[in-house]
Design a protein around this motif. Structure first.
Motif, mmCIF file in Angstrom:
data_model
loop_
_atom_site.group_PDB
_atom_site.id
_atom_site.type_symbol
_atom_site.label_atom_id
_atom_site.label_comp_id
_atom_site.label_asym_id
_atom_site.label_seq_id
_atom_site.Cartn_x
_atom_site.Cartn_y
_atom_site.Cartn_z
ATOM 1 N N ARG A 61 83.461 -16.572 57.437
ATOM 2 C CA ARG A 61 84.041 -16.694 56.095
ATOM 3 C C ARG A 61 85.369 -17.450 56.147
ATOM 4 O O ARG A 61 85.618 -18.358 55.345
ATOM 5 C CB ARG A 61 84.247 -15.308 55.473
ATOM 6 C CG ARG A 61 82.960 -14.633 55.050
ATOM 7 C CD ARG A 61 83.216 -13.335 54.291
ATOM 8 N NE ARG A 61 81.963 -12.743 53.859
ATOM 9 C CZ ARG A 61 81.285 -13.117 52.788
ATOM 10 N NH1 ARG A 61 81.779 -14.093 52.021
ATOM 11 N NH2 ARG A 61 80.149 -12.548 52.464
ATOM 12 N N ALA A 118 72.786 -24.301 60.910
ATOM 13 C CA ALA A 118 72.989 -23.808 59.544
ATOM 14 C C ALA A 118 74.411 -23.269 59.359
ATOM 15 O O ALA A 118 75.018 -23.435 58.297
ATOM 16 C CB ALA A 118 71.960 -22.724 59.224
ATOM 17 N N ALA A 173 77.147 -24.793 56.714
ATOM 18 C CA ALA A 173 77.812 -23.967 55.700
ATOM 19 C C ALA A 173 79.334 -24.040 55.825
ATOM 20 O O ALA A 173 80.043 -24.122 54.822
ATOM 21 C CB ALA A 173 77.345 -22.519 55.825
ATOM 22 N N ASP A 233 81.119 -23.162 52.338
ATOM 23 C CA ASP A 233 80.330 -22.113 51.694
ATOM 24 C C ASP A 233 80.455 -20.840 52.533
ATOM 25 O O ASP A 233 79.661 -20.584 53.444
ATOM 26 C CB ASP A 233 78.866 -22.561 51.602
ATOM 27 C CG ASP A 233 78.012 -21.613 50.771
ATOM 28 O OD1 ASP A 233 78.411 -20.440 50.611
ATOM 29 O OD2 ASP A 233 76.938 -22.041 50.292
ATOM 30 N N ASP A 273 80.010 -17.613 51.824
ATOM 31 C CA ASP A 273 78.926 -16.636 51.716
ATOM 32 C C ASP A 273 77.737 -17.040 52.574
ATOM 33 O O ASP A 273 77.142 -16.209 53.273
ATOM 34 C CB ASP A 273 78.483 -16.494 50.258
ATOM 35 C CG ASP A 273 79.517 -15.762 49.408
ATOM 36 O OD1 ASP A 273 80.372 -15.061 49.984
ATOM 37 O OD2 ASP A 273 79.462 -15.902 48.167
ATOM 38 N N ARG A 274 77.385 -18.307 52.497
ATOM 39 C CA ARG A 274 76.242 -18.794 53.263
ATOM 40 C C ARG A 274 76.526 -18.715 54.769
ATOM 41 O O ARG A 274 75.661 -18.308 55.556
ATOM 42 C CB ARG A 274 75.931 -20.245 52.868
ATOM 43 C CG ARG A 274 74.843 -20.931 53.692
ATOM 44 C CD ARG A 274 73.511 -20.215 53.569
ATOM 45 N NE ARG A 274 72.470 -20.932 54.295
ATOM 46 C CZ ARG A 274 71.294 -20.389 54.636
ATOM 47 N NH1 ARG A 274 71.016 -19.135 54.290
ATOM 48 N NH2 ARG A 274 70.403 -21.089 55.296
ATOM 49 N N GLU A 290 76.201 -15.170 55.843
ATOM 50 C CA GLU A 290 74.803 -14.744 55.763
ATOM 51 C C GLU A 290 74.016 -15.217 56.991
ATOM 52 O O GLU A 290 73.245 -14.451 57.591
ATOM 53 C CB GLU A 290 74.164 -15.306 54.490
ATOM 54 C CG GLU A 290 72.678 -15.023 54.354
ATOM 55 C CD GLU A 290 72.054 -15.799 53.201
ATOM 56 O OE1 GLU A 290 70.812 -15.846 53.144
ATOM 57 O OE2 GLU A 290 72.799 -16.359 52.379
ATOM 58 N N VAL A 291 74.195 -16.480 57.354
ATOM 59 C CA VAL A 291 73.460 -17.012 58.506
ATOM 60 C C VAL A 291 73.938 -16.345 59.798
ATOM 61 O O VAL A 291 73.139 -16.032 60.683
ATOM 62 C CB VAL A 291 73.608 -18.541 58.604
ATOM 63 C CG1 VAL A 291 72.861 -19.066 59.828
ATOM 64 C CG2 VAL A 291 73.079 -19.212 57.350
#
Length: 225
Positions: free
Chosen positions: A115, A196, A200, A205, A207-208, A211-212
């Motif tokens: 993040r 990925a 991101a 990004d 959040d993405r 998440e990954v």
């Protein structure tokens, strides 16, 4: 970090030189601000090529241990929290640690790192991450490069405490892998996640990216069950 029981991964000359120099910096053989010996002296000392020495110094630079100044040489950086936390390894009872414990810690630390990296990364950070991706995809020094990838993400977060924590977790993870004879890795499952995550972070990004990383870490933990 994706590793499962399998073929033993032999350490390369570059791995050994990096570990030796890091150990000497940690134990004070080379002091903060001190210049390391020139490349030709290191080549002679370790009996390796200039390419190996340069790659070893580049790894230490990626970890934030040294700074390479063109035309001047390589210098030990100021006190690094990751180095100061290394004595923790001597206090840990590895028999009491299991994969669940290690990867639960990695999960929460690395989600936060991703993040912050998405928010704070620089173009230089992105260049480092893309270079490490290329090395992993060429299968160059996969285990070490995987560790450097996670440290580079922490560097991009611009939070020295998180970077110190992930450096310590990398050491703990690697020690447990060796102790319990779990050498090996699943490069294919890691490659897509690494790409990925970088995408991101590059897109800012958060959040993405988190998440990954969560999927990546849970997938790695599942390999040991």
């Amino acid at each position: 970090m994706d590793r499962r029981p399998g073929a033993i991964v032999s350490k390369t000359k570059c791995d050994l030189v990096t570990e030796q120099l890091l150990g000497e910096i940690v134990n004070g053989t080379f002091q903060m601000g001190e210049q390391l010996p020139p490349e030709n002296a290191l080549c002679e000392r370790f009996g390796v090529s200039r390419i190996t020495i340069r790659e070893s110094l580049k790894r230490l630079g990626t970890m934030g241990i040294v700074t390479i100044e063109q035309g001047r040489g390589t210098f030990v950086n100021r006190a690094n929290l990751g180095l100061l936390m290394k004595p923790m390894l001597q206090m840990i009872e590895f028999d009491d640690l299991d994969i669940e414990t290690i990867y639960d810690a990695r999960l929460y630390v690395e989600e936060g790192i991703c993040r912050l990296a998405a928010v704070n990364r620089t173009e230089e950070d992105l260049e480092t991450l893309h270079r490490l991706l290329e090395e992993m995809e060429r299968k160059d020094h996969v285990v070490v490069t995987d560790s450097l990838f996670h440290i580079a993400l922490a560097t991009a977060s611009k939070n020295p405490l998180l970077k110190a924590t992930i450096m310590t977790l990398e050491d703990i993870s690697n020690a447990c892998v060796e102790r319990h004879n779990l050498q090996g890795r699943s490069l294919e499952s890691a490659a897509a996640d690494h790409r990925a995550i970088v995408a991101a972070v590059e897109a800012r990004d958060a959040d993405r990216a988190a998440e990954v990383m969560r999927r990546h870490t849970l997938g790695a933990k599942a390999l040991f069950r």
